[in-house]
Structures are given as structure tokens and as C-alpha cells.
Design an enzyme around this catalytic site. Structure first.
Site, short mmCIF file in Angstrom:
data_model
loop_
_atom_site.label_atom_id
_atom_site.label_comp_id
_atom_site.label_asym_id
_atom_site.label_seq_id
_atom_site.Cartn_x
_atom_site.Cartn_y
_atom_site.Cartn_z
CB CYS A 144 -1.11 -0.04 1.09
SG CYS A 144 -2.33 -1.35 1.22
CG HIS A 145 0.54 3.63 2.09
ND1 HIS A 145 -0.63 3.14 2.80
CD2 HIS A 145 -0.23 4.33 1.48
CE1 HIS A 145 -1.70 3.67 2.13
NE2 HIS A 145 -1.47 4.79 1.48
N GLY A 146 4.44 1.34 1.13
CA GLY A 146 5.75 1.09 1.01
C GLY A 146 6.03 0.36 2.01
CE1 TYR B 296 -4.29 6.72 -0.29
CE2 TYR B 296 -3.34 6.57 -1.87
CZ TYR B 296 -3.72 6.25 -1.27
OH TYR B 296 -2.99 4.40 -1.00
#
Lengths: 180, 430
Positions: A144-146, B296
Site C-alpha cells: 500500500c505505502h511501501g 490521499y
């Protein structure tokens, strides 16, 4: 204006008493409303059936070295990783100064069961499930965000603030674990 | 403007009887028909009407969908397929609702940027603006919870990630997370309450819209030159002038809407959402719906600790701040001139802000470890996030003091006459 309002005040039979009644009635009303609202909020909390699933036992005998198992505990996925000797060595060799959330490898596992790494499988950033045996540190990588975790599930790189969370668990025997 | 004389005289004894008891016809005539409106409003001013129609479309299709939908983790995904395949006309009704959410946001973004350019948030319209931002926040909450209902993979993981945002709050974060989800993870309890709230919030939005229109009708409309109405020569009645203009805009707006519904109902969604929710597998690349992408990207941009604030909380603070800052905009912009048309330097920063916002959306859709225009997504996002905040916190406060605006027209009617005279002489020159 000032004289007017002070006259009005004097006209009231007992201003101090009236103010007290006013504030007291308001306070009782506010407490009543808060009392009525509380159950309406509290019903949002996990119900008895959710809380009842607090602990579960798992058999690890089929998990070979180098294999992982994902089990469900309290509706959450939990990783059970049978670590290889090299993975354990790697995790032990990392100096604590390299870690964002410093924990030794020994603090991540149970004594005598160092090969078993048992962690809640949700990334401590925003709750995605990291992918095993990947990333720069040979541990887990969150798509998702590494965020990247090492072979002891410790955060090494990326936005996650802490290491992967360890659930409360104990070994009933060498191949039986009770989570929760 | 609000104190104009009522022109309503009841036409018959029944109307007279009603008018003495509930002057609803008088009210409608004053506010929906005779309401004096600046005569120079351009098409950017039609989005208010478009948004009102979109709210009705979403409520009507939503009520119908709720008649066939089952808010239970075992049934939700299949009930959506049931709506799309078995329910008479369900395929179209579901598509109108899903595409409608996107069209609603497209219109609200244009409406907000209209306000930003023409300074519609400035005195005496601060409350009008604040109510508008409140509607935007409610819309985001509603859209998010609605997106969870199909119970596909994207639904589930959106719910997981967004509820997790609250866990970043120090001390009370974890209890709040449990309270929101009703369990240790997103599950049936979560789906049920989201359905309940998704049904409720549109009516709350409708109520705030009523206040928004009330707050509009007290000072009256802003207009493209930002000069207040000075006499009746500056206005025309709302009906038929703007009812017709709005109606035309609504019809034009419905053309792309219909195209999506009939030819590409799923193009704005994600294919992963046609896989049923699975709490054990996260999709390789999770992205929110397009209308959340800029925010986001801001959430993701903060991947470093700021003093004692860790990156997770930092991301949440910037994410929340990017929306909360809009509430303070009326007091951050110090310029006395409303309309961007008369602010030569402001224009550049404004359009850069628009480009920056679109860029944030693009970055929000990019994979965390990819790169854009030679810069890593992480660094590019930091740059764009910085400009987003600088625009509000530094540029607008300073520009009002430093910039020399162009001279304003005397009145709306003078500006309109000058424009049409200029237009005809230009035409004669050809």
C-alpha cells in the site's frame, strides 16, 4: 442601559436563587442527556460475540522451516513464520541503532522457540497486509505505502511508525500455540 | 437584497387563506422566482443548481437501491450483482448511483474552484463558504461509506485504511478505532453501521444545503466582477433568467453523465472491487476513488517524522489540515478585491494551485515506489503538498498586501454594458 438592567435585576424576587435554579436545572438536564446518549455511542463498541473470540489454538507441526502460515485471530490475519537459521542470524546481526522502533530479535520471539515469529499481519501504518519474503530486508513489504520489514518483522523503511505488532500468545507444546 | 419588497399577492381566496397560515407560496416566489440575481453570472455559476439536482439523483437512486441491497458481509457482494443482473432496470439504477457519485464530486470541485477564483468566500459570505466546506466534508464521508457497501476488495481495504487513520490519534486512537469498526477489524458490524450512516448523511447534507442557500440569500450572489449589487439595474429575477440558464447547464452536464452510465459504467471504478472482500489478501495496488486522490497523496507524502510527531500521525495531520484549512480561508486571504479577474498576480498562483491539485491527484494514483517526470512519487508529493499549504498560509495572506489590483468597474451594469459595447465594436472591426 446599565441602569435599566440593574433595575430589572432588583425587581426579580431573589436573583441569586433564581440563577442557582437555572444553572442547576441546566446541569441536571445536561447529565440526563449525556446519560441517554452514552448507550447510543457505546453500542458501537465490539459486541459480546466479537469479544468472545478472544483466544484460539493452532497446530504448527505441518509448518516446515521456511514456510509461513496465516491464521485468523479476532478476525485479524496473523502470520506464523517458521524462520530459517539464516533469517534468525540476519535478524540478530542488525545493530539496534539501525532501527526506527528498536527491539532485539529476542524480544520479538519466545525463548526456546526462536524459529517461530508470530505477528499480527496488518501493517502498523494503515492496516494493509504486507507480502512475505520480499522487500529489501528479506522480510515483509507492504504494497500500500511501501513499508519494509525485516526477518524479525521490524520496521526498516517506509511510513509505518512501529514494528509489526506481536499478539499475546504462548506455546502449549512445541507444536501447539495459543494466541490470545 | 434580502429586504426587497414581496411582490406576491394571493390570486384567489384559497391562496389567501394559505398565505395567512403558512406563507409557503410567498416564500417560494420570493426565493425561487423573484430573487434578484446579478445579471452577469457566467456558466461557472450554474454548478449550484447542478449540485442540487445531483443530490436529488443520488437520494432517489439510493433509496431504490436500498430496497434490493443486503448489508451483511455474507450477502452484500452478491446482492449488488443481483441488483445489476436480476432487478428490473437495476443495471442502470446502480450505474446512475455509482457514476453519480463521481459526477457529484466533479461538479463540487468546479463549484469550489469557482469560489476560490472569484473570491466568493470573502465578507460578507464567510458563513456561506463555511457551510459549503461542511457539505464537502459530509459528501466525502458519505461517498466513502457508500463505497464500502459493495463489499469488494477495494471497498474492504478502503475501509481498513481509512478507519486506521483514526488510530494515529495519540492515546484515544485505539479506542476510537474499535468504536468505529465495532470489532478488531473491519467486519459485519462495520458494514452495517456504514449502511445506516450512508442512508442518513445525505439527508443531513440536504439540511446543510438549505442553510447554505439561506446564507446565500442574505448577502446575495457574488458575481464574476466581485462588485456588490448596487441597484435593481444590476439584477434580473432568478426566474426565468437563471432557472433557464441552470436548466440548460444541467442538460449539458447530463450528457457526459449519461455517456458514463450507458457506455462505461465501470470505467471510473477499479476491477479489484469485483472480487469479494477478503480480509487475508490486500490488493497489490490500492487506490481510493479518483475524487479522493489529491488528499490521499497528501496523506502519503508525509513519510518522515516531524520532531516528536511520527510519520503516521504527521500524514493524518496534513490530510486533515488540507481540508480544515478551507474553513479559515475567508480570513487567510487579505485582498480587498474579490474577483481574481482584477488580480493580475493572484491569477498565476491560482492556476498553479489548480495544476498542483490535479498533479496531487495524479500522484495519489501512482504506485508508492514509482517515479513521475524524473522525480520519485514520494518527493513529488512532498513538493505539491508544500505548495498546497503555501498557497493558503503564505501566498494568499501576503498577496493581498503586496499586489496592486486593476481598477474595478463602478457597478455590475456598467461592466455589462462596457463588455457588450466592447464586443460589438470588436465585431465591427472584423
Amino acid at each position: 442601559m446599565a441602569t435599566q438592567s440593574s433595575t430589572a435585576h432588583q425587581d426579580a424576587p431573589n436573583p441569586g436563587r433564581r440563577d442557582f435554579l437555572y444553572v442547576a436545572a441546566g446541569a441536571v438536564g445536561a447529565v440526563g442527556v449525556a446519560g441517554a446518549v452514552w448507550p447510543l455511542i457505546n453500542q458501537l463498541n465490539p459486541d459480546a460475540s466479537v469479544l468472545a473470540l478472544a483466544s484460539a489454538e493452532f497446530d504448527l507441526s505441518a509448518v516446515e522451516e521456511g514456510q509461513s502460515l496465516t491464521v485468523k485471530w479476532r478476525g485479524m490475519p496473523v502470520f506464523i513464520r517458521h524462520r530459517t537459521a539464516t533469517e534468525i542470524e540476519e535478524a540478530k546481526a542488525v545493530p539496534l541503532s539501525d532501527l526506527k522502533d528498536p527491539q532485539t530479535d529476542a524480544q520479538r520471539v519466545k525463548e526456546g522457540h526462536e524459529q517461530w515469529l508470530i505477528m499480527i499481519a496488518t501493517c502498523t501504518h494503515l492496516g494493509c497486509i504486507p507480502v512475505g519474503e520480499s522487500g529489501e530486508f528479506g522480510g515483509w513489504f507492504c504494497p500500500c505505502h511501501g513499508s519494509q520489514f525485516d526477518t524479525a518483522g521490524r520496521i526498516r523503511k517506509g511510513p509505518a511508525p512501529t514494528n509489526l505488532v506481536l499478539p499475546p500468545y504462548e506455546f502449549i507444546s512445541d507444536t501447539q500455540v495459543k494466541i490470545g | 437584497m434580502a429586504s426587497h419588497e414581496s411582490s406576491y399577492t394571493p390570486g384567489n381566496p384559497v391562496e389567501k387563506w394559505l398565505d395567512d397560515r403558512l406563507p409557503i407560496i410567498r416564500f417560494s416566489k420570493e426565493h425561487l422566482m423573484d430573487y434578484p440575481t446579478p445579471k452577469n453570472l457566467n456558466y461557472w455559476w450554474t454548478f449550484g443548481g447542478i449540485l442540487a439536482v445531483m443530490l436529488v439523483v443520488q437520494i432517489v437512486t439510493g433509496i431504490v437501491l436500498a430496497m434490493h441491497y443486503a448489508p451483511n458481509v455474507a450477502l452484500a457482494f452478491d446482492s449488488l450483482e443481483h441488483i445489476r443482473r436480476d432487478v428490473s432496470g437495476g443495471r442502470i439504477i446502480q450505474a446512475v448511483h455509482a457514476v453519480g457519485a463521481s459526477m457529484f464530486f466533479a461538479a463540487v470541485y468546479l463549484h469550489i474552484f469557482r469560489g476560490l477564483y472569484f473570491g466568493s468566500y470573502k465578507a460578507p459570505r464567510e458563513i456561506l463558504w463555511i457551510l459549503g466546506v461542511l457539505i464537502f466534508v459530509l459528501m466525502m464521508a458519505t461517498a466513502f461509506m457508500g463505497y464500502v457497501l459493495p463489499w469488494g476488495q477495494m471497498s474492504y481495504w478502503a475501509a481498513q485504511v481509512i478507519t486506521n487513520i483514526f488510530a494515529a490519534i495519540p492515546i484515544v486512537g485505539e479506542p476510537i478505532l474499535l468504536l468505529l469498526r465495532g470489532g478488531f477489524t473491519v467486519d459485519n458490524a462495520t458494514l452495517n453501521r456504514f449502511f445506516s450512516l450512508h442512508y442518513l448523511l445525505p439527508f443531513v447534507i440536504a439540511a446543510v444545503v438549505a442553510l447554505h442557500i439561506w446564507a446565500l440569500h442574505v448577502p446575495g450572489n457574488n458575481n464574476p466582477i466581485g462588485v456588490e449589487v448596487k441597484s435593481s439595474r444590476d439584477t434580473v429575477p432568478f426566474h426565468p433568467y437563471y432557472t433557464m440558464k441552470d436548466l440548460f447547464a444541467i442538460i449539458v452536464f447530463f450528457i457526459p453523465f449519461a455517456w458514463f452510465v450507458f457506455f462505461a459504467p465501470d470505467i471510473l471504478g477499479h476491477s479489484d472491487n469485483y472480487i469479494q472482500a477478503n480480509s487475508l489478501v490486500t490488493p497489490a495496488h490500492i487506490v481510493p476513488e479518483w475524487y479522493f486522490l489529491p488528499f490521499y497523496a497528501i496523506l502519503r507524502a508525509i513519510d518522515f517524522n516531524i520532531l516528536f510527531i511520527d510519520s503516521k500521525l504527521g500524514g493524518v495531520i496534513f490530510f486533515g489540515g488540507s481540508i480544515l484549512i478551507l474553513f479559515f480561508l475567508p480570513w487567510l486571504d487579505t485582498s480587498k478585491v474579490r474577483s481574481g479577474t482584477f488580480r493580475p498576480i493572484f491569477k498565476w498562483f491560482f492556476w498553479l494551485f489548480v495544476v498542483n491539485f490535479v498533479m496531487l491527484a495524479y500522484l495519489g494514483a501512482s504506485a508508492a515506489d514509482s517515479s513521475v517526470l524524473g522525480l520519485s512519487v514520494a518527493d513529488f508529493s512532498k513538493l505539491c503538498t508544500a505548495y498546497y499549504f503555501l498557497y493558503f498560509l503564505v501566498i494568499l495572506p501576503l498577496l493581498g498586501r503586496l499586489e496592486t489590483p486593476r481598477s474595478l468597474p463602478e457597478s455590475i451594469s456598467e461592466a455589462v454594458l462596457k463588455k457588450s459595447a466592447g464586443g460589438s465594436s470588436a465585431a465591427a472591426a472584423h
